[in-house]
Design a protein around this motif. Sequence first.
Motif, mmCIF file in Angstrom:
data_model
loop_
_atom_site.group_PDB
_atom_site.id
_atom_site.type_symbol
_atom_site.label_atom_id
_atom_site.label_comp_id
_atom_site.label_asym_id
_atom_site.label_seq_id
_atom_site.Cartn_x
_atom_site.Cartn_y
_atom_site.Cartn_z
ATOM 1 N N ASP A 1 49.034 29.200 49.303
ATOM 2 C CA ASP A 1 48.681 29.699 47.972
ATOM 3 C C ASP A 1 48.238 28.576 47.057
ATOM 4 O OD1 ASP A 1 51.241 32.253 48.050
ATOM 5 O OD2 ASP A 1 49.118 32.338 48.573
ATOM 6 N N LYS B 1 40.354 41.967 33.881
ATOM 7 C CA LYS B 1 40.834 40.794 34.610
ATOM 8 C C LYS B 1 40.565 39.592 33.731
ATOM 9 C CE LYS B 1 38.993 42.610 38.919
ATOM 10 N NZ LYS B 1 38.060 42.275 39.988
ATOM 11 N N PRO B 2 41.329 38.510 33.776
ATOM 12 C CA PRO B 2 42.497 38.306 34.631
ATOM 13 C C PRO B 2 43.571 39.358 34.374
ATOM 14 C CG PRO B 2 41.826 36.227 33.717
ATOM 15 C CD PRO B 2 41.008 37.257 33.058
ATOM 16 N N VAL B 3 44.216 39.752 35.457
ATOM 17 C CA VAL B 3 45.196 40.812 35.384
ATOM 18 C C VAL B 3 46.452 40.344 34.647
ATOM 19 C CG1 VAL B 3 46.804 42.106 36.825
ATOM 20 C CG2 VAL B 3 44.402 41.986 37.456
ATOM 21 N N LYS C 1 44.685 27.929 47.552
ATOM 22 C CA LYS C 1 43.820 28.902 46.882
ATOM 23 C C LYS C 1 43.666 28.540 45.417
ATOM 24 C CE LYS C 1 44.874 32.590 50.064
ATOM 25 N NZ LYS C 1 45.829 33.645 50.380
ATOM 26 N N MET D 1 45.867 38.614 46.143
ATOM 27 C CA MET D 1 46.759 38.412 45.008
ATOM 28 C C MET D 1 47.402 39.699 44.545
ATOM 29 S SD MET D 1 44.946 35.917 42.350
ATOM 30 C CE MET D 1 44.595 37.199 41.196
ATOM 31 N N GLY E 1 46.495 34.340 38.497
ATOM 32 C CA GLY E 1 47.181 35.274 39.386
ATOM 33 C C GLY E 1 48.054 34.582 40.423
ATOM 34 N N TYR E 2 47.492 33.587 41.111
ATOM 35 C CA TYR E 2 48.274 32.920 42.154
ATOM 36 C C TYR E 2 49.410 32.114 41.559
ATOM 37 C CZ TYR E 2 45.420 34.302 46.094
ATOM 38 O OH TYR E 2 44.803 35.027 47.070
ATOM 39 N N ASP F 1 33.404 29.210 52.182
ATOM 40 C CA ASP F 1 34.094 30.486 52.326
ATOM 41 C C ASP F 1 35.356 30.495 51.466
ATOM 42 O OD1 ASP F 1 36.428 31.803 54.521
ATOM 43 O OD2 ASP F 1 34.826 33.006 53.678
ATOM 44 N N GLY F 2 35.503 31.528 50.671
ATOM 45 C CA GLY F 2 36.601 31.576 49.701
ATOM 46 C C GLY F 2 37.980 31.547 50.316
ATOM 47 N N LEU F 3 38.150 32.225 51.457
ATOM 48 C CA LEU F 3 39.480 32.325 52.030
ATOM 49 C C LEU F 3 39.876 31.053 52.781
ATOM 50 C CD1 LEU F 3 41.934 34.173 52.632
ATOM 51 C CD2 LEU F 3 40.798 34.756 54.771
ATOM 52 N N GLU G 1 51.061 32.847 38.808
ATOM 53 C CA GLU G 1 52.115 33.813 38.447
ATOM 54 C C GLU G 1 52.850 34.274 39.694
ATOM 55 O OE1 GLU G 1 50.208 36.905 36.193
ATOM 56 O OE2 GLU G 1 50.291 35.743 34.333
ATOM 57 N N MET G 2 52.096 34.439 40.778
ATOM 58 C CA MET G 2 52.717 34.871 42.014
ATOM 59 C C MET G 2 53.704 33.825 42.518
ATOM 60 S SD MET G 2 50.673 36.875 44.950
ATOM 61 C CE MET G 2 49.805 35.468 45.469
ATOM 62 N N ASP H 1 45.200 37.160 56.785
ATOM 63 C CA ASP H 1 44.463 36.148 56.022
ATOM 64 C C ASP H 1 45.040 34.756 56.273
ATOM 65 O OD1 ASP H 1 43.610 38.037 52.981
ATOM 66 O OD2 ASP H 1 42.798 38.032 55.015
ATOM 67 N N HIS H 2 46.362 34.663 56.265
ATOM 68 C CA HIS H 2 46.993 33.356 56.501
ATOM 69 C C HIS H 2 46.669 32.819 57.883
ATOM 70 C CE1 HIS H 2 50.323 33.763 53.251
ATOM 71 N NE2 HIS H 2 49.150 33.482 52.761
ATOM 72 N N ARG I 1 49.706 41.666 47.162
ATOM 73 C CA ARG I 1 51.007 41.043 47.373
ATOM 74 C C ARG I 1 51.932 41.270 46.195
ATOM 75 N NH1 ARG I 1 49.229 35.154 49.132
ATOM 76 N NH2 ARG I 1 51.398 34.653 48.749
ATOM 77 N N ARG I 2 51.405 41.155 44.997
ATOM 78 C CA ARG I 2 52.269 41.314 43.824
ATOM 79 C C ARG I 2 52.733 42.756 43.666
ATOM 80 N NH1 ARG I 2 49.403 38.287 38.980
ATOM 81 N NH2 ARG I 2 51.488 37.930 38.182
ATOM 82 N N GLU J 1 38.108 38.890 48.289
ATOM 83 C CA GLU J 1 39.277 38.653 49.147
ATOM 84 C C GLU J 1 40.476 38.120 48.390
ATOM 85 O OE1 GLU J 1 38.096 37.476 53.697
ATOM 86 O OE2 GLU J 1 37.826 36.048 52.078
ATOM 87 N N LEU J 2 40.228 37.137 47.535
ATOM 88 C CA LEU J 2 41.332 36.498 46.828
ATOM 89 C C LEU J 2 41.977 37.478 45.848
ATOM 90 C CD1 LEU J 2 39.974 32.899 46.199
ATOM 91 C CD2 LEU J 2 41.512 33.682 47.945
ATOM 92 N N ASN J 3 41.152 38.263 45.158
ATOM 93 C CA ASN J 3 41.709 39.263 44.245
ATOM 94 C C ASN J 3 42.547 40.273 45.001
ATOM 95 O OD1 ASN J 3 40.463 38.113 42.064
ATOM 96 N ND2 ASN J 3 38.725 39.521 42.046
ATOM 97 N N ASN K 1 40.934 34.093 36.902
ATOM 98 C CA ASN K 1 41.749 35.200 37.383
ATOM 99 C C ASN K 1 42.546 34.763 38.609
ATOM 100 O OD1 ASN K 1 42.744 37.815 37.679
ATOM 101 N ND2 ASN K 1 41.038 38.451 38.950
ATOM 102 N N HIS K 2 41.885 34.078 39.525
ATOM 103 C CA HIS K 2 42.563 33.604 40.729
ATOM 104 C C HIS K 2 43.621 32.567 40.380
ATOM 105 C CE1 HIS K 2 38.614 34.690 42.982
ATOM 106 N NE2 HIS K 2 39.337 35.736 42.725
#
Lengths: 456, 123
Positions: A105, B104-106, A108, B16, A24-25, A291-293, A27-28, A343-344, B19-20, B11-13, A20-21
């Motif tokens: 990004d 998800k994934p979205v 991530k 993401m 998602g990222y 830590d994920g972030l 696509e972003m 976050d950044h 922002r979108r 956090e990551l979800n 998913n991450h």
Amino acid sequence: MADLHPCDASIRHDLRTPLNHLIGYTEMLQEDLPAVCGKVLATPLQTLLDDAHQMLTTINRPTPLTVGRFDALFPDWRGKMALIEADFNHLYALIQAHWQSACPDIEKIHTAIGHLRVLLETLSAKPAIDLGDAATALPRDPTEAGTPAEGHLLVIDDRAENLELMQRRLMREGYRITTCNSGYEALARLESDNFDGILLDWLMPGMTGKEVLGKIRSKFSAHELPVIVVTARHGSDTIVEALTCGANDYLAKPLDFPVALARIATQVYLRKVTQQLAEANRQLKQFSYIDGLTAIANRRKFDEYLMTTWRRSQQEGAPVSLILIDVDYFKRYNDSLGHEAGDHALMKVAKAVSASLFRVKDLAARYGGEEFAVILPETALSDALSVAERVRATVAALELPHPASSVLPVVTISLGVAEWRPTAFCEPSALINLADKGLYQAKAAGRNQVGTLGST
Amino acid sequence: MTQILLVEDNELNRDMLSRRLIRRGYEVLLAVDGAEGIAMAQEHHPDLILMDMSLPILDGWEATRALRADDATKTIPIIALTAHAMEGERSKALEAGCDDFDTKPVDLPRLLEKIEQRLAARR
């Protein structure tokens, strides 16, 4: 999707999370792609996305993931993962060259890919492992039956004819056999050789089976080295005694060999599975320390490392130093610039903290939402203060604009430093409290500085 | 501007998705657990809620039920989000009071369509 076994659902859920991450990222990034970079980056982004979707399709296949070997059911995962990683490496290089501001990004995405790989490695090439809470007894892998027996067994019996009989029969099955006719000899053997299981005669003159078992269990747990007691006494007293002393199972003499072989095979198999689970846990643990972030150590890792360092210090007498770090006016930063910017900023601060440490034994961790901590083993206060000042200066030099700070127009941190020489009866919380007091002092004195209350 | 409340503990979800959505012109409010989700819904009355179903403190099911029980919040459309894809998940979500459900994934275009559908129904 048809009703899934809870283990299956849990495994798929865990695999979907990093995907998913990743999707998602990516696509972003596609959405944000500046026109000027379009020619260079559009195709690599799409390629990564397509391969990630391929992986997702495979995970969503209705084949149950918990029966039999993961690798056999999902044989193409390595190829798919390699493709994703290759796509990523290619993309990463291009982004560094052409689109610097996308670096947070892309980091991530990197984390998500790493997460996915660890999960897949853990699941593969083993009988199915349950990663979720729905732990039900795993079915014995049906492909195990009929495969030749494998393993090195130690057989202990005071009578030569028993040893000979068991050795012949077990070797015919495929096991490697070492025989001993006394407990003394067996214990000596255990010093030098590795075994997958032990057959132990209970009634022996000299050192009894019970004594031998006691000595074996003082070094090896039932999971590490299964012991099957062999006894001519069939009374439940003997059986209870053997099992309570740590035997994994028992066999009655005269041996019914089909039964004996089946029980031996079970114990050897259980030991193998337990070892694999322990290895999988070790790998998962490694991942769950990050830590994920910010991609630095998380609170869990911090707590464990502090305890390890503390214990070692208690034995060796060297001091431990701790730096607690808090980002100044972080709530105001979030409120005025948004969570995304917040976050950044945290990521950049974490990187700066990490980059200020030069010794392998020093650990930077994310301690809380906007708090970081640094553990400095075998370090005295004066050195710790130097490190703290270096961290403070590095963060200030980032010059991240902070429109709502009362200190400076950039992001700053306050730090609290403390040293402790742990004695037998004190706990790390003493060090943390002292460092916290130092942090409080730094805040009270105007922030963007290092505070300390001295050492003990 | 349309206000969407996103209740998501990862956090990551969160990063993401928020922002979108912001890029697409929505205003996004964030909550990190079920309890905060309820509090923010009561305070801000968003136009729509995206609710992750597996949350700490109070899970998505409980939070949805609580929002449906409160007159002030019961008309806000709720779309459940989940990485679980078991057969029962969809009906479970609808039973708890969610208006719609997405996995998800979205798939952003699909999710946006559902969001717009719910918002249109409300107007």
